[in-house]
Design an enzyme around this catalytic site. Structure first.
Site, PDB file in Angstrom:
ATOM      1  N   LYS A 198      30.921 -41.501  27.011  1.00  0.00           N
ATOM      2  CA  LYS A 198      31.887 -40.483  27.425  1.00  0.00           C
ATOM      3  C   LYS A 198      32.731 -41.066  28.547  1.00  0.00           C
ATOM      4  O   LYS A 198      32.226 -41.388  29.621  1.00  0.00           O
ATOM      5  CB  LYS A 198      31.178 -39.214  27.894  1.00  0.00           C
ATOM      6  CG  LYS A 198      32.127 -38.094  28.306  1.00  0.00           C
ATOM      7  CD  LYS A 198      31.347 -36.851  28.699  1.00  0.00           C
ATOM      8  CE  LYS A 198      32.282 -35.718  29.104  1.00  0.00           C
ATOM      9  NZ  LYS A 198      31.523 -34.501  29.488  1.00  0.00           N
ATOM     10  N   LYS A 251      33.383 -40.167  23.081  1.00  0.00           N
ATOM     11  CA  LYS A 251      34.329 -39.136  23.511  1.00  0.00           C
ATOM     12  C   LYS A 251      35.235 -39.716  24.581  1.00  0.00           C
ATOM     13  O   LYS A 251      34.722 -40.267  25.554  1.00  0.00           O
ATOM     14  CB  LYS A 251      33.564 -37.925  24.062  1.00  0.00           C
ATOM     15  CG  LYS A 251      34.458 -36.783  24.541  1.00  0.00           C
ATOM     16  CD  LYS A 251      33.633 -35.668  25.165  1.00  0.00           C
ATOM     17  CE  LYS A 251      34.547 -34.525  25.618  1.00  0.00           C
ATOM     18  NZ  LYS A 251      33.805 -33.461  26.308  1.00  0.00           N
TER      19      LYS A 251
END
Length: 330
Positions: A198, A251
């Site tokens: 992330k 992400k």
């Protein structure tokens, strides 16, 4: 590798009409690839559109079931829940409260729509007064104290009906302690989808409005990853797999297709990609202005994420994509 030479080899032969293009198509996007994010907020009788995310809504618990039924009826197999509580505190205690926003939503959804697969986002930024993803110490997130609270949060989610938990805070060791906590509480069957890679991305802006989760000071670069780093992403993913992650996530998705591809080549667990709010809003805004064909760009974007290696995609476009599939537009 021998690929042939012109004129004996003419790749256009296999593009001559739609039927042959279908036969040789390498990547297929289906309903089974889609996960739809849903925001649940405090209050009653609330259905409010997120201004920066046209077509995306926040629902109170009494209204969320209708939204989930729509997703289910479109054939989308799963949702991921994000909560917006009425009261926040320094540690985000609503996340493990029996009357927390996610706990109440889980009970209602699993009672009334038992055939939808419910993933819960596991973090603290929406629930803390400071908007950071854990317990603060000297203006930074204290990793190991946060792990203790993560254990309470995931067990509470599992007790209230979560089918899968998805820790998103990028704390070191979070997958290990979550797996141990779930197992000790009798939830060995509950899988973990780790937000493994992330990045500290500028693409999250609209989400932070939707979830009321912007940090009150500073940023999240001491725990989320540097967008410049590729090898570090793979390190994070491999550590999470070793700690017990059942699914790993990259992400954002669109600006990190290379990371998705690298992860796919190096792990044997399913790979999820999060097509984030900024990616969604860019397409929606340009489509509204008539600068692009919104549907075609949306489909091409999701297809590129699948082609890069994603086994599943969290996307605010899930309902739009599902309708295109059902109506035979693709």
């Amino acid at each position: 590798m021998i690929v042939g030479r012109f004129p004996s080899s003419r790749p256009r032969r296999l593009r001559r009409n739609e039927n042959i293009r279908r036969l040789v198509r390498e990547t297929h996007l289906t309903l089974d690839d889609l996960i739809y994010p849903i925001f649940v907020r405090w209050g009653e009788n609330v259905v409010e559109e997120v201004p920066s995310m046209p077509g995306v809504y926040r629902y109170s618990v009494d209204k969320v079931v209708d939204a989930v039924k729509e997703v289910r009826d479109l054939g989308i197999p799963a949702i991921i829940l994000f909560g917006i509580p009425e009261h926040k505190d320094e540690v985000g205690s609503d996340t493990w409260s029996e009357e927390g926003i996610i706990q109440r939503a889980l009970r209602k959804i699993k009672k009334e729509v038992p055939d939808i697969y419910v993933i819960t986002d596991v973090c603290f930024c929406e629930y803390t007064t400071h908007g950071h993803c854990g317990v603060l110490h000297d203006h930074d997130v204290e990793n190991d104290l946060t792990l203790e609270n993560l254990k309470k949060q995931v067990v509470s989610h599992a007790e209230n009906g979560a089918d899968m938990v998805a820790p998103s805070g990028m704390m070191d060791g979070m997958v290990k302690v979550i797996r141990e906590a779930l197992d000790e509480a009798g939830f060995k069957h509950i899988p973990i989808m780790a937000y493994s890679a992330k990045f500290a991305s500028a693409y999250y802006g609209p989400f932070r409005e939707a979830a009321e989760s912007a940090p009150a000071f500073g940023d999240r670069r001491t725990y989320q990853m540097d967008p410049a780093n590729s090898r570090e992403a793979l390190k994070e993913v491999l550590m999470d797999v070793e700690e017990g992650a059942d699914v790993v996530m990259v992400k954002p998705a669109l600006a990190y297709l290379d990371i998705i591809a690298k992860v796919k080549e190096n792990v044997l667990v399913p790979v999820c990609a999060y097509n984030v709010s900024g990616e969604y809003s860019l397409i929606k805004a340009a489509g509204k202005l008539g600068w692009i064909d919104e549907k075609k760009v949306m489909w091409e974007t999701l297809l590129s994420i699948k082609r890069a290696g994603a086994d599943m995609i969290i996307t605010y476009f899930a309902k739009d994509a599902a309708r295109m599939i059902i109506e035979g537009e693709v």
